[in-house]
Write an enzyme that holds these catalytic residues in place. Structure first.
Site, short mmCIF file in Angstrom:
data_model
loop_
_atom_site.label_atom_id
_atom_site.label_comp_id
_atom_site.label_asym_id
_atom_site.label_seq_id
_atom_site.Cartn_x
_atom_site.Cartn_y
_atom_site.Cartn_z
N ASN A 9 29.71 54.66 -29.50
CA ASN A 9 31.05 54.99 -29.84
C ASN A 9 32.06 53.98 -29.24
O ASN A 9 32.30 54.38 -27.94
CB ASN A 9 31.56 56.53 -29.75
CG ASN A 9 32.92 56.74 -29.97
OD1 ASN A 9 33.59 55.78 -30.73
ND2 ASN A 9 33.33 57.85 -29.64
N LYS A 11 35.16 53.70 -29.48
CA LYS A 11 36.61 54.15 -29.52
C LYS A 11 37.37 53.20 -29.93
O LYS A 11 37.19 52.40 -30.49
CB LYS A 11 36.67 54.76 -27.94
CG LYS A 11 35.61 55.80 -27.59
CD LYS A 11 35.85 56.54 -26.37
CE LYS A 11 34.90 57.49 -26.11
NZ LYS A 11 34.86 58.54 -24.87
N GLU A 97 38.23 63.92 -28.20
CA GLU A 97 39.39 63.12 -28.23
C GLU A 97 40.12 63.63 -29.44
O GLU A 97 41.38 63.74 -29.24
CB GLU A 97 39.16 61.70 -28.01
CG GLU A 97 38.78 61.19 -26.47
CD GLU A 97 37.74 60.18 -26.39
OE1 GLU A 97 37.51 59.11 -27.38
OE2 GLU A 97 37.01 60.10 -25.44
N GLU A 167 29.05 66.95 -26.18
CA GLU A 167 29.56 66.00 -25.05
C GLU A 167 30.44 67.07 -24.19
O GLU A 167 31.74 67.31 -24.82
CB GLU A 167 30.38 65.26 -26.03
CG GLU A 167 29.54 64.26 -26.88
CD GLU A 167 30.28 62.91 -26.69
OE1 GLU A 167 29.78 61.73 -26.55
OE2 GLU A 167 31.42 62.90 -27.38
N GLY A 173 33.66 59.79 -19.97
CA GLY A 173 34.34 58.64 -19.51
C GLY A 173 34.90 58.79 -17.86
O GLY A 173 35.54 58.14 -17.09
N SER A 212 29.11 59.97 -20.21
CA SER A 212 28.83 59.25 -19.07
C SER A 212 27.24 58.63 -18.97
O SER A 212 26.75 58.61 -17.97
CB SER A 212 29.30 59.66 -17.75
OG SER A 212 30.63 59.93 -17.63
#
Ligand code: 13P
Length: 253
Positions: A9, A11, A97, A167, A173, A212
Site C-alpha cells: 500500500n 498510500k 487511516e 492492522e 508507520g 511495520s
C-alpha cells in the site's frame, strides 16, 4: 493450504516516475514468487503507470479507496465499476487511516465492501484497534465489531470473495510491530469468528497482517499459522525491502 499474499500500500506517496520503477520491481518479484501472490496499491492516478509497467505480469493491481455509491453525482469519488474497468483487482476498505482521518464508520466501510463485491473486485477489509483500545482490553471487541458490520451488510458467505487484513493502528508507520504471537492471537480470533458461520470458509479466507512489516520481521510473522501474508506500507516504497518481504512469503508458501 492458503496461498500467501503480499500487498504493498503506497498510500499517498511517490511520483509517476517512482510509480513506474516501484511497479517494475514489484512485477519482477511477482514473477519470481511462484508460491505467493504479490500486488501493489498505488494512488488512483498512478493506476495506468502501474498497469503499463507490469503488463503481462501476475502482479495484482489494487486501489486504496472506493466510493460507497454507484456512478452518479458524487464529485471527487471513484466508483467500484470504474476501478474494475481500469484493471483493478482488489480494493482496501476500512483502512484505519480512512476510519480515523476521514471519519469512515463501520456502516460506510460495509457499504464500500458491498460496492466492491458487486463490481467483481476483491475487497481487502482492514480491521484493527487503536493503542487506547488495546490498553483497555477492547481489542477483541473492536475487531469483531468491525467484522460483524460487514457480515451484517453482505453475509458471511461474501468473505469467500474477500481478503481480511489485521492492522493494529498502534503498529502502523510507528516501527512498533505486533509480535508474531500478538498477531497470531488476533488472526485466530478472526478466523474462529468466521468459523461460527462456516468452518470451511474460515479455513480458506486469507488474513494478512499489516503494521511495520519489514524484511527483517516478515518471516517470523508469516510463519504464524493464521497469518497469510502482509499488507505493507512504508517498506513497499523501497523495492529491496518489498522484495525481501515477498520472498519471505514465497518461502513460507
Ligand atoms: P506500515 O507498513 O508503514 O506500518 O503501514 C502499514 C499499513 O497501513 C498498510 O496498509
Amino acid at each position: 493450504m492458503r496461498r500467501k499474499l503480499v500487498l504493498g500500500n503506497w498510500k499517498m506517496n511517490g511520483s509517476r516516475v517512482d510509480a513506474h520503477s516501484w511497479a517494475a520491481a514489484a512485477a519482477a518479484v511477482a514473477a519470481a514468487t511462484a508460491n505467493a501472490d504479490v500486488g501493489v496499491i498505488p494512488p488512483v492516478v498512478f493506476l495506468d503507470v502501474v498497469r503499463a509497467a507490469s503488463d503481462s505480469s501476475p502482479l495484482w493491481l489494487g486501489a486504496q479507496n472506493v466510493a460507497a455509491y454507484d456512478n452518479g453525482a458524487y464529485t471527487g469519488e471513484v466508483s467500484a465499476r470504474m476501478l474494475a474497468e481500469s484493471g483493478v483487482r482488489c480494493v482496501l476498505v476500512g483502512h484505519s487511516e480512512r476510519r480515523q482521518v476521514f471519519g469512515e464508520s463501520d456502516v460506510v466501510v460495509a457499504e464500500k465492501y458491498v460496492r466492491a463485491l458487486a463490481a467483481g473486485l476483491t475487497p481487502v477489509l482492514c480491521l484493527g484497534e487503536t493503542l487506547e483500545e488495546r490498553e483497555r482490553g477492547a481489542t477483541d471487541a473492536v475487531v469483531l465489531r468491525q467484522l460483524q458490520a460487514v457480515i451484517d451488510a453482505a453475509g458471511a458467505a461474501s468473505l469467500s470473495d474477500a481478503v481480511l487484513a489485521y492492522e493494529p493502528v498502534w503498529a502502523i508507520g510507528t516501527g512498533r510491530t505486533a509480535s508474531p504471537a500478538q498477531a497470531q492471537e488476533v488472526h485466530a480470533l478472526i478466523r474462529s469468528a468466521i468459523a461460527k458461520h462456516d468452518a470451511m470458509l474460515s479455513s480458506l479466507v486469507r488474513i494478512l497482517y499489516g503494521g511495520s512489516v519489514k524484511g527483517s520481521n516478515a518471516a517470523e510473522l508469516f510463519a504464524q499459522s493464521d497469518v497469510d501474508g502482509g499488507l505493507i506500507g512504508g517498506a513497499s516504497l523501497v523495492p529491496a525491502d518489498f522484495d525481501a518481504i515477498c520472498r519471505a512469503a514465497n518461502q513460507d508458501g
